[in-house]
Design a protein around this motif. Structure first.
Motif, PDB file in Angstrom:
ATOM      1  N   MET A   1      53.139  41.499  41.559  1.00 12.72           N
ATOM      2  CA  MET A   1      53.023  42.663  40.684  1.00 12.72           C
ATOM      3  C   MET A   1      54.372  43.359  40.506  1.00 12.72           C
ATOM      4  SD  MET A   1      49.334  43.943  42.158  1.00 12.72           S
ATOM      5  CE  MET A   1      49.183  45.444  41.176  1.00 12.72           C
TER       6      MET A   1
ATOM      7  N   GLN B   1      54.418  45.999  37.567  1.00 12.02           N
ATOM      8  CA  GLN B   1      53.096  46.620  37.538  1.00 12.02           C
ATOM      9  C   GLN B   1      52.925  47.518  38.751  1.00 12.02           C
ATOM     10  OE1 GLN B   1      50.818  42.990  37.570  1.00 12.02           O
ATOM     11  NE2 GLN B   1      50.540  42.985  35.346  1.00 12.02           N
TER      12      GLN B   1
ATOM     13  N   ALA C   1      45.607  49.053  43.730  1.00 11.71           N
ATOM     14  CA  ALA C   1      45.843  48.172  42.590  1.00 11.71           C
ATOM     15  C   ALA C   1      45.883  46.721  43.063  1.00 11.71           C
ATOM     16  CB  ALA C   1      47.144  48.550  41.893  1.00 11.71           C
TER      17      ALA C   1
ATOM     18  N   CYS D   1      42.341  45.696  43.930  1.00 12.92           N
ATOM     19  CA  CYS D   1      41.582  45.524  42.687  1.00 12.92           C
ATOM     20  C   CYS D   1      41.847  44.157  42.067  1.00 12.92           C
ATOM     21  CB  CYS D   1      41.941  46.641  41.717  1.00 12.92           C
ATOM     22  SG  CYS D   1      40.892  46.720  40.251  1.00 12.92           S
ATOM     23  N   ARG D   2      43.103  43.765  41.991  1.00 15.24           N
ATOM     24  CA  ARG D   2      43.440  42.481  41.385  1.00 15.24           C
ATOM     25  C   ARG D   2      42.933  41.310  42.243  1.00 15.24           C
ATOM     26  NH1 ARG D   2      46.450  43.073  36.908  1.00 15.24           N
ATOM     27  NH2 ARG D   2      47.633  45.005  36.645  1.00 15.24           N
TER      28      ARG D   2
ATOM     29  N   GLU E   1      39.215  40.957  41.676  1.00 16.64           N
ATOM     30  CA  GLU E   1      38.936  40.296  40.399  1.00 16.64           C
ATOM     31  C   GLU E   1      39.153  38.786  40.500  1.00 16.64           C
ATOM     32  OE1 GLU E   1      39.152  42.614  36.415  1.00 16.64           O
ATOM     33  OE2 GLU E   1      41.175  42.541  37.251  1.00 16.64           O
TER      34      GLU E   1
ATOM     35  N   GLU F   1      45.228  51.494  35.878  1.00 17.46           N
ATOM     36  CA  GLU F   1      46.331  50.542  35.686  1.00 17.46           C
ATOM     37  C   GLU F   1      45.814  49.130  35.407  1.00 17.46           C
ATOM     38  OE1 GLU F   1      50.058  48.523  35.839  1.00 17.46           O
ATOM     39  OE2 GLU F   1      49.644  50.673  35.655  1.00 17.46           O
ATOM     40  N   VAL F   2      44.872  48.674  36.224  1.00 19.11           N
ATOM     41  CA  VAL F   2      44.391  47.294  36.106  1.00 19.11           C
ATOM     42  C   VAL F   2      43.536  47.105  34.854  1.00 19.11           C
ATOM     43  CG1 VAL F   2      43.033  45.471  37.248  1.00 19.11           C
ATOM     44  CG2 VAL F   2      44.500  46.973  38.608  1.00 19.11           C
TER      45      VAL F   2
END
Length: 251
Positions: A81, A86, A92, A95-96, A99, A132-133
Protein backbone atom coordinates in the motif's frame (compact mmCIF):
# COMPACT_ATOMS: atom_id res chain seq x y z
CA UNK A 1 29.10 -41.68 10.74
CA UNK A 2 27.28 -39.49 8.25
CA UNK A 3 25.00 -42.39 7.36
CA UNK A 4 24.13 -42.91 11.04
CA UNK A 5 23.36 -39.21 11.47
CA UNK A 6 21.15 -39.26 8.37
CA UNK A 7 19.30 -42.34 9.68
CA UNK A 8 18.68 -40.69 13.07
CA UNK A 9 17.42 -37.51 11.40
CA UNK A 10 15.10 -39.49 9.14
CA UNK A 11 13.75 -41.45 12.11
CA UNK A 12 13.23 -38.25 14.10
CA UNK A 13 11.46 -36.71 11.12
CA UNK A 14 9.12 -39.72 10.86
CA UNK A 15 8.44 -39.59 14.61
CA UNK A 16 7.49 -35.94 14.41
CA UNK A 17 5.29 -36.60 11.38
CA UNK A 18 3.52 -39.46 13.18
CA UNK A 19 3.00 -37.33 16.29
CA UNK A 20 1.64 -34.43 14.24
CA UNK A 21 -0.72 -36.76 12.38
CA UNK A 22 -1.99 -38.23 15.67
CA UNK A 23 -2.55 -34.76 17.14
CA UNK A 24 -4.33 -33.57 13.99
CA UNK A 25 -6.54 -36.68 14.01
CA UNK A 26 -7.46 -36.10 17.65
CA UNK A 27 -8.32 -32.47 16.94
CA UNK A 28 -10.41 -33.41 13.92
CA UNK A 29 -12.23 -36.09 15.93
CA UNK A 30 -13.13 -33.60 18.68
CA UNK A 31 -14.14 -30.97 16.11
CA UNK A 32 -16.51 -33.41 14.37
CA UNK A 33 -18.32 -34.43 17.55
CA UNK A 34 -21.80 -32.93 17.61
CA UNK A 35 -22.53 -33.79 21.25
CA UNK A 36 -19.99 -31.36 22.72
CA UNK A 37 -21.43 -27.97 21.71
CA UNK A 38 -24.48 -26.60 19.94
CA UNK A 39 -25.34 -23.16 18.59
CA UNK A 40 -28.44 -21.56 20.12
CA UNK A 41 -29.89 -18.14 20.79
CA UNK A 42 -28.20 -16.55 23.80
CA UNK A 43 -29.07 -13.52 25.91
CA UNK A 44 -27.15 -11.37 23.42
CA UNK A 45 -27.21 -12.77 19.87
CA UNK A 46 -26.18 -16.38 19.36
CA UNK A 47 -23.90 -18.47 21.54
CA UNK A 48 -22.38 -21.90 22.05
CA UNK A 49 -23.87 -24.23 24.66
CA UNK A 50 -22.54 -27.42 26.18
CA UNK A 51 -24.14 -30.55 24.72
CA UNK A 52 -23.21 -32.53 27.84
CA UNK A 53 -21.46 -32.05 31.16
CA UNK A 54 -17.72 -31.30 31.04
CA UNK A 55 -14.95 -31.42 33.64
CA UNK A 56 -12.12 -28.90 34.21
CA UNK A 57 -9.31 -29.44 31.72
CA UNK A 58 -11.54 -31.18 29.17
CA UNK A 59 -11.14 -29.98 25.59
CA UNK A 60 -14.47 -28.58 24.47
CA UNK A 61 -13.45 -28.05 20.85
CA UNK A 62 -10.67 -27.41 18.37
CA UNK A 63 -11.20 -25.25 15.32
CA UNK A 64 -9.12 -24.15 12.36
CA UNK A 65 -9.52 -20.51 11.31
CA UNK A 66 -11.78 -19.47 8.45
CA UNK A 67 -9.60 -16.39 7.95
CA UNK A 68 -6.14 -15.82 9.38
CA UNK A 69 -3.78 -12.83 9.09
CA UNK A 70 -0.18 -13.22 10.23
CA UNK A 71 2.17 -10.36 11.04
CA UNK A 72 4.06 -11.09 7.82
CA UNK A 73 0.82 -10.66 5.85
CA UNK A 74 0.23 -7.29 7.50
CA UNK A 75 3.83 -6.18 6.80
CA UNK A 76 3.62 -7.26 3.15
CA UNK A 77 0.31 -5.45 2.66
CA UNK A 78 1.71 -2.35 4.41
CA UNK A 79 4.60 -2.23 1.92
CA UNK A 80 2.28 -2.87 -1.01
CA UNK A 81 0.00 0.00 0.00
CA UNK A 82 2.90 2.37 0.68
CA UNK A 83 4.26 1.72 -2.82
CA UNK A 84 0.89 2.81 -4.19
CA UNK A 85 0.69 5.75 -1.79
CA UNK A 86 -2.48 4.40 -0.23
CA UNK A 87 -3.56 4.71 3.40
CA UNK A 88 -1.48 2.03 5.12
CA UNK A 89 -2.99 2.40 8.59
CA UNK A 90 -3.80 -0.68 10.66
CA UNK A 91 -7.48 -0.97 9.75
CA UNK A 92 -6.97 -0.14 6.08
CA UNK A 93 -4.52 -3.07 5.94
CA UNK A 94 -6.95 -5.35 7.78
CA UNK A 95 -9.76 -4.27 5.45
CA UNK A 96 -7.81 -5.11 2.30
CA UNK A 97 -6.68 -8.46 3.69
CA UNK A 98 -10.26 -9.33 4.65
CA UNK A 99 -11.41 -8.53 1.12
CA UNK A 100 -8.67 -10.67 -0.41
CA UNK A 101 -9.48 -13.65 1.81
CA UNK A 102 -13.26 -13.55 1.82
CA UNK A 103 -13.36 -12.36 5.40
CA UNK A 104 -16.41 -10.15 4.99
CA UNK A 105 -18.54 -13.19 4.13
CA UNK A 106 -17.53 -14.71 7.48
CA UNK A 107 -18.24 -11.44 9.28
CA UNK A 108 -21.73 -11.23 7.78
CA UNK A 109 -22.69 -14.16 9.99
CA UNK A 110 -21.43 -12.58 13.22
CA UNK A 111 -22.85 -9.91 15.53
CA UNK A 112 -20.83 -6.71 15.80
CA UNK A 113 -20.52 -4.31 18.69
CA UNK A 114 -22.60 -1.17 19.19
CA UNK A 115 -21.13 1.83 17.38
CA UNK A 116 -22.06 4.17 20.22
CA UNK A 117 -20.02 2.11 22.70
CA UNK A 118 -16.65 2.14 20.91
CA UNK A 119 -13.95 4.65 21.73
CA UNK A 120 -14.47 7.69 19.44
CA UNK A 121 -10.86 7.64 18.25
CA UNK A 122 -11.14 3.98 17.28
CA UNK A 123 -14.39 4.69 15.43
CA UNK A 124 -12.74 7.46 13.43
CA UNK A 125 -9.83 5.19 12.52
CA UNK A 126 -12.16 2.43 11.31
CA UNK A 127 -14.39 4.88 9.43
CA UNK A 128 -11.36 6.42 7.70
CA UNK A 129 -10.09 2.99 6.65
CA UNK A 130 -13.48 1.99 5.23
CA UNK A 131 -13.72 5.32 3.36
CA UNK A 132 -10.22 4.88 1.87
CA UNK A 133 -10.71 1.30 0.71
CA UNK A 134 -14.22 1.94 -0.68
CA UNK A 135 -13.26 5.16 -2.49
CA UNK A 136 -15.09 5.33 -5.82
CA UNK A 137 -17.05 2.12 -5.13
CA UNK A 138 -20.25 3.63 -3.74
CA UNK A 139 -21.89 4.10 -0.32
CA UNK A 140 -23.10 0.48 -0.12
CA UNK A 141 -19.52 -0.79 -0.24
CA UNK A 142 -18.44 1.76 2.36
CA UNK A 143 -21.22 0.69 4.71
CA UNK A 144 -20.41 -3.00 4.31
CA UNK A 145 -16.69 -2.45 4.94
CA UNK A 146 -17.40 -0.14 7.88
CA UNK A 147 -19.82 -2.59 9.46
CA UNK A 148 -17.47 -5.49 8.76
CA UNK A 149 -14.46 -3.80 10.39
CA UNK A 150 -16.51 -3.06 13.53
CA UNK A 151 -17.62 -6.70 13.59
CA UNK A 152 -14.02 -7.82 13.13
CA UNK A 153 -12.95 -5.65 16.06
CA UNK A 154 -15.62 -7.29 18.24
CA UNK A 155 -15.05 -10.90 17.14
CA UNK A 156 -11.48 -11.58 15.99
CA UNK A 157 -9.26 -13.66 18.26
CA UNK A 158 -5.64 -12.60 18.61
CA UNK A 159 -2.83 -15.13 18.96
CA UNK A 160 0.92 -14.54 19.05
CA UNK A 161 1.66 -12.80 15.78
CA UNK A 162 -1.72 -13.26 14.12
CA UNK A 163 -5.45 -12.45 14.11
CA UNK A 164 -8.14 -14.94 13.08
CA UNK A 165 -11.85 -15.51 12.58
CA UNK A 166 -13.51 -18.83 13.44
CA UNK A 167 -16.98 -20.00 12.42
CA UNK A 168 -17.86 -21.36 15.88
CA UNK A 169 -15.33 -19.98 18.36
CA UNK A 170 -16.35 -16.44 17.36
CA UNK A 171 -19.81 -17.33 18.70
CA UNK A 172 -18.40 -17.86 22.22
CA UNK A 173 -19.68 -14.94 24.28
CA UNK A 174 -17.75 -13.07 26.95
CA UNK A 175 -18.05 -13.44 30.69
CA UNK A 176 -16.02 -11.94 33.52
CA UNK A 177 -16.55 -15.31 35.22
CA UNK A 178 -15.62 -17.59 32.28
CA UNK A 179 -16.04 -21.35 32.19
CA UNK A 180 -13.57 -21.94 29.33
CA UNK A 181 -10.17 -20.75 28.25
CA UNK A 182 -9.57 -20.04 24.55
CA UNK A 183 -5.99 -20.94 23.62
CA UNK A 184 -4.73 -19.73 20.25
CA UNK A 185 -2.22 -22.24 18.85
CA UNK A 186 -0.35 -22.23 15.53
CA UNK A 187 -3.03 -23.61 13.23
CA UNK A 188 -5.92 -24.25 15.60
CA UNK A 189 -7.71 -22.63 18.49
CA UNK A 190 -8.35 -24.85 21.51
CA UNK A 191 -11.29 -24.25 23.87
CA UNK A 192 -10.76 -25.89 27.26
CA UNK A 193 -13.04 -26.05 30.30
CA UNK A 194 -11.66 -24.27 33.39
CA UNK A 195 -14.42 -25.47 35.73
CA UNK A 196 -17.31 -27.91 35.72
CA UNK A 197 -19.80 -27.12 32.95
CA UNK A 198 -23.33 -28.47 33.06
CA UNK A 199 -25.19 -29.79 30.04
CA UNK A 200 -27.04 -26.89 28.42
CA UNK A 201 -24.84 -24.23 30.06
CA UNK A 202 -23.56 -21.48 27.79
CA UNK A 203 -19.86 -21.66 26.90
CA UNK A 204 -18.32 -18.31 27.90
CA UNK A 205 -14.75 -17.02 27.69
CA UNK A 206 -12.85 -13.97 28.91
CA UNK A 207 -12.12 -11.63 26.00
CA UNK A 208 -9.73 -9.37 27.89
CA UNK A 209 -7.04 -11.50 29.57
CA UNK A 210 -6.21 -11.91 33.24
CA UNK A 211 -5.62 -8.19 33.75
CA UNK A 212 -9.22 -7.39 32.84
CA UNK A 213 -10.62 -9.80 35.43
CA UNK A 214 -8.64 -8.05 38.16
CA UNK A 215 -10.24 -4.67 37.46
CA UNK A 216 -13.24 -3.16 39.29
CA UNK A 217 -16.56 -3.63 37.54
CA UNK A 218 -16.73 -0.07 36.15
CA UNK A 219 -13.25 -0.37 34.62
CA UNK A 220 -13.97 -3.80 33.14
CA UNK A 221 -17.14 -2.59 31.48
CA UNK A 222 -15.49 0.58 30.16
CA UNK A 223 -12.57 -1.33 28.59
CA UNK A 224 -14.87 -3.85 26.90
CA UNK A 225 -17.20 -1.13 25.63
CA UNK A 226 -14.45 1.08 24.22
CA UNK A 227 -12.42 -1.69 22.55
CA UNK A 228 -15.03 -4.32 21.63
CA UNK A 229 -18.26 -2.34 21.48
CA UNK A 230 -20.41 -3.91 24.18
CA UNK A 231 -21.34 -3.11 27.76
CA UNK A 232 -20.80 -6.30 29.73
CA UNK A 233 -23.87 -7.57 31.56
CA UNK A 234 -22.50 -10.96 32.61
CA UNK A 235 -23.45 -12.60 35.90
CA UNK A 236 -20.37 -11.29 37.69
CA UNK A 237 -20.82 -7.71 36.46
CA UNK A 238 -24.48 -7.68 37.50
CA UNK A 239 -23.57 -8.98 40.96
CA UNK A 240 -20.75 -6.43 41.33
CA UNK A 241 -23.05 -3.60 40.26
CA UNK A 242 -25.60 -4.63 42.92
CA UNK A 243 -22.87 -4.60 45.58
CA UNK A 244 -21.74 -1.14 44.41
CA UNK A 245 -25.34 0.13 44.56
CA UNK A 246 -25.80 -1.29 48.06
CA UNK A 247 -22.62 0.42 49.21
CA UNK A 248 -23.82 3.74 47.83
CA UNK A 249 -27.17 3.36 49.61
CA UNK A 250 -25.43 2.42 52.86
CA UNK A 251 -23.17 5.46 52.61
Amino acid sequence: ASAAVAWRRARLGRSRAVLKREVDEERASISRRSDLVEVKDAEFGRGLFAGRGMAPGEVVMYEAPDVRMDDRDVIAMHRHMQERRQNSGRYAIICRLLELRGGFKVLDGLVGGCRDSFDPGLLLEIEGAAAEVSLGRGPEVFERLHRGLLTFQSNAWRGTGYMALYARVCLVNHSCRPNVNVICEDNFVRVEAVRDISAGEEIQANYGGDQLLGMPVASRRRVLAETLGFMCCCERCRADLLVSADLLVSA
